[in-house]
Write an enzyme that holds these catalytic residues in place. Structure first.
Site, PDB file in Angstrom:
ATOM      1  N   ARG A  31     -13.291   5.418  -5.801  1.00  0.00           N
ATOM      2  CA  ARG A  31     -12.929   5.946  -7.111  1.00  0.00           C
ATOM      3  C   ARG A  31     -13.823   5.350  -8.204  1.00  0.00           C
ATOM      4  O   ARG A  31     -14.095   4.146  -8.193  1.00  0.00           O
ATOM      5  CB  ARG A  31     -11.454   5.675  -7.422  1.00  0.00           C
ATOM      6  CG  ARG A  31     -10.535   6.327  -6.413  1.00  0.00           C
ATOM      7  CD  ARG A  31      -9.152   6.627  -6.927  1.00  0.00           C
ATOM      8  NE  ARG A  31      -8.337   7.134  -5.819  1.00  0.00           N
ATOM      9  CZ  ARG A  31      -8.352   8.387  -5.371  1.00  0.00           C
ATOM     10  NH1 ARG A  31      -9.116   9.293  -5.972  1.00  0.00           N
ATOM     11  NH2 ARG A  31      -7.609   8.758  -4.337  1.00  0.00           N
ATOM     12  N   ASP A  32     -14.248   6.224  -9.126  1.00  0.00           N
ATOM     13  CA  ASP A  32     -15.056   5.768 -10.260  1.00  0.00           C
ATOM     14  C   ASP A  32     -14.213   4.841 -11.136  1.00  0.00           C
ATOM     15  O   ASP A  32     -13.043   5.104 -11.403  1.00  0.00           O
ATOM     16  CB  ASP A  32     -15.557   6.977 -11.068  1.00  0.00           C
ATOM     17  CG  ASP A  32     -16.699   6.605 -11.998  1.00  0.00           C
ATOM     18  OD1 ASP A  32     -17.831   7.057 -11.754  1.00  0.00           O
ATOM     19  OD2 ASP A  32     -16.458   5.840 -12.971  1.00  0.00           O
ATOM     20  N   HIS A 101     -25.673   8.873  -5.620  1.00  0.00           N
ATOM     21  CA  HIS A 101     -24.228   9.077  -5.553  1.00  0.00           C
ATOM     22  C   HIS A 101     -23.903  10.465  -6.064  1.00  0.00           C
ATOM     23  O   HIS A 101     -24.480  10.930  -7.041  1.00  0.00           O
ATOM     24  CB  HIS A 101     -23.473   8.020  -6.365  1.00  0.00           C
ATOM     25  CG  HIS A 101     -23.943   7.853  -7.772  1.00  0.00           C
ATOM     26  ND1 HIS A 101     -25.069   7.122  -8.098  1.00  0.00           N
ATOM     27  CD2 HIS A 101     -23.457   8.340  -8.949  1.00  0.00           C
ATOM     28  CE1 HIS A 101     -25.249   7.155  -9.407  1.00  0.00           C
ATOM     29  NE2 HIS A 101     -24.298   7.905  -9.939  1.00  0.00           N
TER      30      HIS A 101
HETATM   31  P1  AMP Z   1     -24.244   7.620 -13.076  1.00  0.00           P
HETATM   32  O1  AMP Z   1     -24.169   7.653 -14.568  1.00  0.00           O
HETATM   33  O2  AMP Z   1     -24.427   8.984 -12.454  1.00  0.00           O
HETATM   34  O3  AMP Z   1     -25.252   6.620 -12.555  1.00  0.00           O
HETATM   35  O4  AMP Z   1     -22.818   7.172 -12.572  1.00  0.00           O
HETATM   36  C1  AMP Z   1     -22.488   5.859 -12.271  1.00  0.00           C
HETATM   37  C2  AMP Z   1     -20.980   5.790 -12.230  1.00  0.00           C
HETATM   38  O5  AMP Z   1     -20.625   4.561 -11.623  1.00  0.00           O
HETATM   39  C3  AMP Z   1     -20.297   5.828 -13.604  1.00  0.00           C
HETATM   40  O6  AMP Z   1     -19.434   6.968 -13.671  1.00  0.00           O
HETATM   41  C4  AMP Z   1     -19.516   4.511 -13.644  1.00  0.00           C
HETATM   42  O7  AMP Z   1     -18.260   4.632 -14.263  1.00  0.00           O
HETATM   43  C5  AMP Z   1     -19.402   4.156 -12.176  1.00  0.00           C
HETATM   44  N1  AMP Z   1     -19.243   2.745 -11.878  1.00  0.00           N
HETATM   45  C6  AMP Z   1     -19.956   1.706 -12.396  1.00  0.00           C
HETATM   46  N2  AMP Z   1     -19.548   0.547 -11.838  1.00  0.00           N
HETATM   47  C7  AMP Z   1     -18.576   0.861 -10.946  1.00  0.00           C
HETATM   48  C8  AMP Z   1     -17.773   0.101 -10.047  1.00  0.00           C
HETATM   49  N3  AMP Z   1     -17.876  -1.247  -9.946  1.00  0.00           N
HETATM   50  N4  AMP Z   1     -16.864   0.759  -9.284  1.00  0.00           N
HETATM   51  C9  AMP Z   1     -16.735   2.097  -9.388  1.00  0.00           C
HETATM   52  N5  AMP Z   1     -17.469   2.873 -10.199  1.00  0.00           N
HETATM   53  C10 AMP Z   1     -18.381   2.267 -10.970  1.00  0.00           C
END
Ligand code: AMP
Length: 115
Positions: A31-32, A101
């Site tokens: 989960r994000d 991702h």
């Molecule tokens: P992006 O902007 O496509 O690189 O998405 C990265 C995503 O990773 C963002 O939606 C963040 O909220 C999420 N994120 C960052 N750190 C974590 C974490 N420790 N656990 C889960 N999600 C994360």
């Protein structure tokens, strides 16, 4: 990037906690931490690829990631009424984490992507 400095590699290694919803030998889904929808799951390959362009050079890994997106959508119960899958790539996309991702977003009407 040194993969030991990669946030998502560290989640794969169990060094940083995550709420895992699906896992195989090749992929992990969790989960994000800052969800943008009631369902917001990140699906990653355990092997480090910088982005979807790099992933495209490994068809087996790319296939495993897409299959995991489908499994997550089924497991979250969102095949109906639907979900959105996003791969951000590069600075203009807002990509924050340079480890490939897929965002799987669902649980409310998501609206038009642009417009
Ligand atoms: P992006 O902007 O496509 O690189 O998405 C990265 C995503 O990773 C963002 O939606 C963040 O909220 C999420 N994120 C960052 N750190 C974590 C974490 N420790 N656990 C889960 N999600 C994360």
């Amino acid at each position: 990037m040194n993969v030991t400095d990669c946030l998502f590699c560290r989640i794969v290694a169990g060094e940083i906690p995550a709420t895992v919803v699906y896992e195989t030998d090749a992929v992990l889904a969790f989960r994000d931490i800052r969800p943008k929808a009631p369902v917001h799951v990140l699906v990653i390959t355990k092997q480090h690829f910088d982005d979807v362009l790099a992933l495209a050079s490994d068809p087996a890994a790319a296939s495993a990631l897409l299959a995991a997106v489908a499994e997550v959508a089924r497991a979250e119960g969102v095949v109906e009424p639907g979900f959105r899958t996003i791969f951000n790539t590069g600075p203009d996309s807002g990509m924050e984490v340079p480890h490939v991702h897929a965002h799987v977003l669902a649980g409310r009407p998501l609206g038009a992507l642009a417009g």
